[in-house]
Design a protein around this motif. Structure first.
Motif, PDB file in Angstrom:
ATOM      1  N   THR A  55     -27.875 -58.167  67.665  1.00  0.00           N
ATOM      2  CA  THR A  55     -28.916 -58.851  68.181  1.00  0.00           C
ATOM      3  C   THR A  55     -28.531 -59.865  69.655  1.00  0.00           C
ATOM      4  OG1 THR A  55     -29.768 -59.334  65.922  1.00  0.00           O
ATOM      5  CG2 THR A  55     -30.433 -60.669  67.574  1.00  0.00           C
ATOM      6  N   ILE A  56     -27.366 -60.206  69.574  1.00  0.00           N
ATOM      7  CA  ILE A  56     -26.711 -60.946  70.902  1.00  0.00           C
ATOM      8  C   ILE A  56     -26.905 -59.897  71.919  1.00  0.00           C
ATOM      9  CG2 ILE A  56     -24.986 -62.093  71.696  1.00  0.00           C
ATOM     10  CD1 ILE A  56     -24.457 -63.411  68.973  1.00  0.00           C
ATOM     11  N   LEU A  57     -26.173 -58.744  71.650  1.00  0.00           N
ATOM     12  CA  LEU A  57     -26.063 -57.767  72.926  1.00  0.00           C
ATOM     13  C   LEU A  57     -27.295 -57.507  73.308  1.00  0.00           C
ATOM     14  CD1 LEU A  57     -23.385 -55.370  71.467  1.00  0.00           C
ATOM     15  CD2 LEU A  57     -23.170 -57.498  73.019  1.00  0.00           C
ATOM     16  N   GLU A  58     -28.477 -57.239  72.473  1.00  0.00           N
ATOM     17  CA  GLU A  58     -29.726 -56.988  72.949  1.00  0.00           C
ATOM     18  C   GLU A  58     -30.567 -58.130  73.883  1.00  0.00           C
ATOM     19  OE1 GLU A  58     -33.123 -54.623  73.876  1.00  0.00           O
ATOM     20  OE2 GLU A  58     -31.159 -54.215  73.182  1.00  0.00           O
ATOM     21  N   ALA A  59     -30.303 -59.428  73.364  1.00  0.00           N
ATOM     22  CA  ALA A  59     -30.650 -60.571  74.069  1.00  0.00           C
ATOM     23  C   ALA A  59     -29.887 -60.646  75.324  1.00  0.00           C
ATOM     24  CB  ALA A  59     -30.437 -61.785  72.910  1.00  0.00           C
ATOM     25  N   ALA A  60     -28.955 -60.296  75.489  1.00  0.00           N
ATOM     26  CA  ALA A  60     -28.477 -60.403  76.754  1.00  0.00           C
ATOM     27  C   ALA A  60     -29.051 -59.431  77.711  1.00  0.00           C
ATOM     28  CB  ALA A  60     -26.910 -60.109  76.673  1.00  0.00           C
ATOM     29  N   ARG A  61     -29.407 -58.403  77.295  1.00  0.00           N
ATOM     30  CA  ARG A  61     -30.164 -57.361  78.159  1.00  0.00           C
ATOM     31  C   ARG A  61     -31.759 -57.737  78.344  1.00  0.00           C
ATOM     32  NH1 ARG A  61     -30.965 -51.002  76.664  1.00  0.00           N
ATOM     33  NH2 ARG A  61     -31.732 -50.499  78.685  1.00  0.00           N
ATOM     34  N   ARG A  62     -32.553 -57.784  77.278  1.00  0.00           N
ATOM     35  CA  ARG A  62     -33.937 -58.285  77.398  1.00  0.00           C
ATOM     36  C   ARG A  62     -34.215 -59.444  76.838  1.00  0.00           C
ATOM     37  NH1 ARG A  62     -33.552 -52.528  75.706  1.00  0.00           N
ATOM     38  NH2 ARG A  62     -34.081 -51.421  77.529  1.00  0.00           N
ATOM     39  N   ASP A  63     -35.564 -59.872  77.417  1.00  0.00           N
ATOM     40  CA  ASP A  63     -36.172 -61.250  76.826  1.00  0.00           C
ATOM     41  C   ASP A  63     -37.213 -60.703  75.464  1.00  0.00           C
ATOM     42  OD1 ASP A  63     -38.686 -60.295  77.604  1.00  0.00           O
ATOM     43  OD2 ASP A  63     -38.737 -61.525  79.538  1.00  0.00           O
ATOM     44  N   ALA A  64     -37.677 -61.538  74.661  1.00  0.00           N
ATOM     45  CA  ALA A  64     -38.429 -61.470  73.840  1.00  0.00           C
ATOM     46  C   ALA A  64     -39.666 -60.363  73.996  1.00  0.00           C
ATOM     47  CB  ALA A  64     -39.044 -62.762  73.062  1.00  0.00           C
ATOM     48  N   GLY A  65     -39.992 -60.374  75.286  1.00  0.00           N
ATOM     49  CA  GLY A  65     -41.179 -59.335  75.565  1.00  0.00           C
ATOM     50  C   GLY A  65     -40.659 -58.161  76.020  1.00  0.00           C
ATOM     51  N   GLY A  66     -39.400 -57.949  75.978  1.00  0.00           N
ATOM     52  CA  GLY A  66     -39.061 -56.644  76.318  1.00  0.00           C
ATOM     53  C   GLY A  66     -38.467 -56.526  78.034  1.00  0.00           C
ATOM     54  N   GLN A  67     -38.632 -57.705  78.640  1.00  0.00           N
ATOM     55  CA  GLN A  67     -38.448 -57.339  80.018  1.00  0.00           C
ATOM     56  C   GLN A  67     -37.067 -57.611  80.446  1.00  0.00           C
ATOM     57  OE1 GLN A  67     -40.696 -56.827  82.459  1.00  0.00           O
ATOM     58  NE2 GLN A  67     -42.168 -56.439  80.908  1.00  0.00           N
ATOM     59  N   SER A  68     -36.323 -56.987  81.317  1.00  0.00           N
ATOM     60  CA  SER A  68     -35.091 -57.108  81.592  1.00  0.00           C
ATOM     61  C   SER A  68     -34.686 -58.347  82.215  1.00  0.00           C
ATOM     62  CB  SER A  68     -34.575 -56.090  82.535  1.00  0.00           C
ATOM     63  OG  SER A  68     -34.682 -54.573  81.809  1.00  0.00           O
ATOM     64  N   HIS A  69     -33.439 -58.987  82.092  1.00  0.00           N
ATOM     65  CA  HIS A  69     -32.980 -60.212  82.447  1.00  0.00           C
ATOM     66  C   HIS A  69     -32.245 -60.053  83.801  1.00  0.00           C
ATOM     67  CE1 HIS A  69     -33.765 -62.670  78.928  1.00  0.00           C
ATOM     68  NE2 HIS A  69     -32.858 -62.027  78.378  1.00  0.00           N
ATOM     69  N   ALA A  70     -32.506 -60.972  84.622  1.00  0.00           N
ATOM     70  CA  ALA A  70     -32.040 -60.733  86.189  1.00  0.00           C
ATOM     71  C   ALA A  70     -30.499 -61.207  85.853  1.00  0.00           C
ATOM     72  CB  ALA A  70     -32.653 -61.824  87.072  1.00  0.00           C
ATOM     73  N   TYR A  71     -29.592 -60.540  86.524  1.00  0.00           N
ATOM     74  CA  TYR A  71     -28.388 -60.605  86.356  1.00  0.00           C
ATOM     75  C   TYR A  71     -27.703 -61.577  87.253  1.00  0.00           C
ATOM     76  CZ  TYR A  71     -23.154 -59.646  86.418  1.00  0.00           C
ATOM     77  OH  TYR A  71     -22.017 -59.846  86.323  1.00  0.00           O
ATOM     78  N   ASN A  72     -26.766 -62.523  86.743  1.00  0.00           N
ATOM     79  CA  ASN A  72     -26.055 -63.421  87.746  1.00  0.00           C
ATOM     80  C   ASN A  72     -24.679 -63.420  87.146  1.00  0.00           C
ATOM     81  OD1 ASN A  72     -25.799 -65.724  85.785  1.00  0.00           O
ATOM     82  ND2 ASN A  72     -28.128 -65.806  86.104  1.00  0.00           N
ATOM     83  N   ARG A  73     -23.772 -64.092  87.776  1.00  0.00           N
ATOM     84  CA  ARG A  73     -22.444 -64.089  87.639  1.00  0.00           C
ATOM     85  C   ARG A  73     -22.171 -64.902  86.121  1.00  0.00           C
ATOM     86  NH1 ARG A  73     -22.739 -64.041  93.237  1.00  0.00           N
ATOM     87  NH2 ARG A  73     -21.426 -62.429  94.224  1.00  0.00           N
ATOM     88  N   ARG A  74     -22.970 -65.792  85.850  1.00  0.00           N
ATOM     89  CA  ARG A  74     -22.600 -66.230  84.467  1.00  0.00           C
ATOM     90  C   ARG A  74     -22.951 -65.522  83.250  1.00  0.00           C
ATOM     91  NH1 ARG A  74     -25.290 -70.981  87.326  1.00  0.00           N
ATOM     92  NH2 ARG A  74     -27.174 -70.420  86.161  1.00  0.00           N
ATOM     93  N   VAL A  75     -23.866 -64.333  83.590  1.00  0.00           N
ATOM     94  CA  VAL A  75     -24.092 -63.476  82.549  1.00  0.00           C
ATOM     95  C   VAL A  75     -22.888 -62.895  81.644  1.00  0.00           C
ATOM     96  CG1 VAL A  75     -25.310 -61.366  81.540  1.00  0.00           C
ATOM     97  CG2 VAL A  75     -26.370 -62.968  83.397  1.00  0.00           C
ATOM     98  N   PRO A  76     -21.859 -62.646  82.088  1.00  0.00           N
ATOM     99  CA  PRO A  76     -20.762 -62.289  81.420  1.00  0.00           C
ATOM    100  C   PRO A  76     -20.139 -63.201  80.582  1.00  0.00           C
ATOM    101  CG  PRO A  76     -20.543 -61.121  83.445  1.00  0.00           C
ATOM    102  CD  PRO A  76     -21.329 -62.199  83.691  1.00  0.00           C
ATOM    103  N   SER A  77     -19.761 -64.416  81.223  1.00  0.00           N
ATOM    104  CA  SER A  77     -19.210 -65.677  80.390  1.00  0.00           C
ATOM    105  C   SER A  77     -20.103 -65.813  79.457  1.00  0.00           C
ATOM    106  CB  SER A  77     -18.883 -66.778  81.404  1.00  0.00           C
ATOM    107  OG  SER A  77     -20.093 -67.247  82.246  1.00  0.00           O
ATOM    108  N   GLU A  78     -21.518 -66.250  79.455  1.00  0.00           N
ATOM    109  CA  GLU A  78     -22.179 -66.543  78.532  1.00  0.00           C
ATOM    110  C   GLU A  78     -22.439 -65.589  77.297  1.00  0.00           C
ATOM    111  OE1 GLU A  78     -25.902 -67.206  80.803  1.00  0.00           O
ATOM    112  OE2 GLU A  78     -25.380 -68.906  81.452  1.00  0.00           O
ATOM    113  N   LEU A  79     -22.286 -64.233  77.724  1.00  0.00           N
ATOM    114  CA  LEU A  79     -22.307 -63.166  76.636  1.00  0.00           C
ATOM    115  C   LEU A  79     -20.940 -63.345  75.690  1.00  0.00           C
ATOM    116  CD1 LEU A  79     -23.413 -60.991  74.870  1.00  0.00           C
ATOM    117  CD2 LEU A  79     -22.578 -59.556  77.086  1.00  0.00           C
ATOM    118  N   GLN A  80     -19.773 -63.564  76.353  1.00  0.00           N
ATOM    119  CA  GLN A  80     -18.541 -63.596  75.688  1.00  0.00           C
ATOM    120  C   GLN A  80     -18.461 -64.838  75.034  1.00  0.00           C
ATOM    121  OE1 GLN A  80     -15.372 -63.879  78.428  1.00  0.00           O
ATOM    122  NE2 GLN A  80     -13.854 -64.669  77.090  1.00  0.00           N
TER     123      GLN A  80
END
Length: 694
Positions: A230-255
């Protein structure tokens, strides 16, 4: 005149006189003199505040000129922050037979306004600009001239030149990793009073988060697999199925999210790595996740270090875990919060024992703070006059965490004393138990009230903003020196023993207790006195106090307050000392203390069974330390509670105020006018006090 003198004395005590020469008797520093030349825009007092630390270092260093150079630099920064972009500050140090003289010569130059901002974006083909011209201008927002700071922007060079960096950071946060922002091109008018700036943004393509995949070597407990995915999928898409914009904080937030998941489930040795891979052709950044949970750990026990006075049993009661509980990072975090919440420790460090075993100790290292406090708090009110509050508190009685206090407040017209014992964790629950013995004597305009009470209360804090208190109190209530001539009031002015239960609900969502600029406060109180409890006065008392604060713009606050109370006696006449009064520095300010409401034939206030006060106030900051206010107060007192809803006999006060703002509240001077003053009532009343009216 007396109030004005007191204002001057308090201002001098709190902020100093602002003179240019250093007072060596107060500062214990070598004497020297400071002179400012050419500063017409910013006064000496403000400049001295800017460079106080540099001047102190200058004196302590045996007058090394490097610190004067630092001071000149700070003066220049202060001027530039006020829009004087071309200020020049020079200094000279004269060393004679007597004290050195430091002279700062200032060429202020003109105030420069930022009159034009041209910042536009060029989007990639098929894309639209993220921001329009108006949105781009917001990145240049700063101090302005004019009334309430609503005029033209001041030109502050460092702020303007750093705006392109802020623009680029925001674009990259939204996924535009390749954005290019030009440096600020600045043009200054010939007379150096206006500036314009030009910036161009090349937006380029937006990158979205692509695939988020686990490596084959990852080991995740089966119980966590669903939440992990669920966390992996939430990093990729929002609740509406739209892809998230990538920024340099995404890897550290996912980690961080994956680490917290496993740490919170008992796996403290987990390892998580997130590797991004940019695919420009797809406008995506794919993430590869490697995760190892490690072994599941249970807590063998807690080991405290550094607790010199605090008892082990008390410390154990503050922990959010017990022996043989599964390890969770949340339990350790809550334990740290609970230990810090006691106020007894300067430092709390909670670590899991360094071991690879499945059972481990939690090691808590403490640095205890002094538990004994003594305080002296001076104050002043327009009615009670000078006040002095003193006391002593032992916050860790014999290492048990209990709090013992003894406090007294002495004023010209009042005396209060209290001894109390508080258990912040009553019955080892999140309850506050309090037992207190108090004494309160106050000279009212028409009598002197005196009460001695013993009470026991329990408080439940629901969250940081709301709490409920319930308890019992027995008090002896009496009135002396009663000047009222109304016979029924005099007959009721007898000593009475009151035995009552109380329920109080509070909500405090203010952003600052002493000088609020936003939020609300509300307190509702119920008190029941009954013969079944041993009370000689049967009654139900209800009180309400509410206030709200709204910041209209920076430095401008609109505040409003509503207060009221009703006491309903069963078969008794309410003694004068238990009645409500109105008027004074914190209620309807066009009246002196307690002088609004029913009076006898000799104009002595007799109080009533109900009252209402409503106030609205506009507060405007002026400079760093002063505040102006305009206000309207209205309120009443009714003799019989049954007339409360008639809303009769309301009096009004309109006025202005000047405040000198301190960290613990303002020194306040309020002048109120009564537009409907009757015979014997003042047209104007001046109040001098410390603290806000509400």
């Amino acid at each position: 005149m007396r109030a004005l003198v007191l204002v001057c004395l308090l201002l001098a005590a709190c902020r100093g006189t602002g003179t240019a020469a250093v007072d060596t008797q107060e500062s214990a520093l070598p004497a020297f003199e400071v002179v400012f030349v050419g500063n017409g825009f910013i006064p000496d007092r403000v400049l001295r505040n800017v460079i106080d630390l540099d001047l102190e270092e200058f004196a302590l260093s045996d007058f090394q000129e490097a610190f004067v150079d630092d001071a000149a630099f700070q003066i220049g920064l202060h001027y530039k922050g006020a829009g004087c972009a071309f200020v020049v500050v020079e200094y000279a140090v004269e060393r004679g037979a007597e004290a050195p003289v430091v002279t700062f010569t200032i060429d202020e130059g003109p105030i420069v306004l930022l009159t034009a901002i041209d910042c536009q974006a060029i989007a990639a083909p098929g894309d639209e600009p993220v921001f329009g011209p108006k949105e781009h201008e917001a990145f240049f927002e700063g101090p302005r001239i004019g009334t309430f700071g609503r005029g033209t922007l001041l030109y502050i060079e460092d702020h303007v030149r750093s705006a392109p960096r802020r623009v680029a950071e925001e674009y990259r946060r939204r996924g535009y990793l390749d954005v290019e922002v030009t440096a600020a091109e600045i043009d200054i008018s010939a007379d150096r009073t206006e500036a314009s700036v030009r910036v161009r943004v090349r937006q380029e393509q937006r990158y979205d988060v692509g695939e988020v995949e686990l490596t084959a070597e990852s080991v995740i407990p089966a119980a966590l697999k669903e939440r992990f995915d669920t966390i992996l999928e939430a990093a990729r898409r929002d609740a509406g199925g739209q892809s998230h914009a990538y920024n340099r904080r995404v890897p550290s937030e996912l980690q961080g999210a994956l680490t917290d998941l496993m740490s919170g489930a008992g796996y403290p040795d987990n390892e998580v790595r997130v590797a991004p891979r940019v695919v420009a052709e797809e406008s995506r950044v794919h993430l590869t996740v490697h995760a190892q949970a490690g072994i599941r750990v249970t807590i063998r026990g807690a080991r405290f270090e550094g607790n010199e006075t605090s008892r082990q049993a008390f410390l154990d009661s503050r922990l959010a875990f017990e022996k043989d509980d599964p390890y969770t990072s949340e339990a350790l975090r809550r334990s740290v919060e609970r230990l810090y919440a006691t106020g007894l420790f300067r430092r709390v460090d909670v670590q899991l024992e360094d071991s690879s075993a499945a059972e481990r100790d939690v090691v808590i290292t403490l640095e205890e703070a002094p538990s004994l406090e003594a305080f002296v708090e001076p104050g002043y009110g327009s009615y009670e006059l000078f006040r002095l509050k003193t006391g002593i508190r032992e916050n860790n009685l014999r290492g048990s965490g209990l709090q013992l206090r003894a406090e007294t407040a002495i004023a010209i017209r009042a005396l209060r004393a209290e001894i109390g014992l508080t258990d912040p964790w009553f019955l080892r629950e999140d309850l506050i138990g309090d037992v207190k013995l108090d004494f309160d004597r106050r000279e009212e305009p028409s009598f002197t009230s005196e009460a001695t009470g013993l009470g026991a209360f329990v408080t439940k804090r629901w969250d940081r903003q709301s709490e409920t208190t319930f308890g019992y109190q027995f008090r002896q209530s009496k009135a002396d020196d009663v000047e009222v001539v109304t016979q029924e009031v005099r007959d009721a002015a007898e000593d009475v023993n009151i035995s009552s239960v109380r329920l109080t609900q509070r909500l405090d969502a203010r952003d600052n207790v002493f000088i609020p600029t936003g939020g609300t406060y509300a307190e509702l109180g119920l008190e029941l006195g009954d013969a079944a409890l041993g009370s000689e006065l049967d009654f139900l008392r209800t009180t309400l106090s509410t206030s709200a604060y709204h910041q209209l713009r920076q430095g401008t606050v609109l505040a409003a307050a509503l207060r009221g109370g009703v006491i309903v006696p069963r078969d008794n006449e309410v003694p004068i000392q238990e009645r409500f009064f109105n008027g004074g520095e914190n209620s309807v300010r066009s009246f002196k203390e307690s002088e609004l409401g029913p009076k006898d034939r000799e104009d002595n206030p007799v109080g009533g069974e109900a009252f209402t006060t409503f106030s609205i106030e506009l507060r405007q900051n002026v400079g760093r330390a002063f505040q102006l206010a305009t206000f309207v107060d209205t309120g009443n007192v009714v003799s019989d509670h049954s007339d409360y809803w008639d809303f009769d006999d309301f009096e009004v006060g309109v006025g202005v105020g000047l405040r000198y703002v301190l960290p613990v509240g303002p020194v306040r001077l309020d002048l109120a006018h009564n537009p409907n003053a009757d015979s014997g009532e003042d047209d104007y009343v001046l109040h001098f006090a410390i603290g806000m009216a509400f």
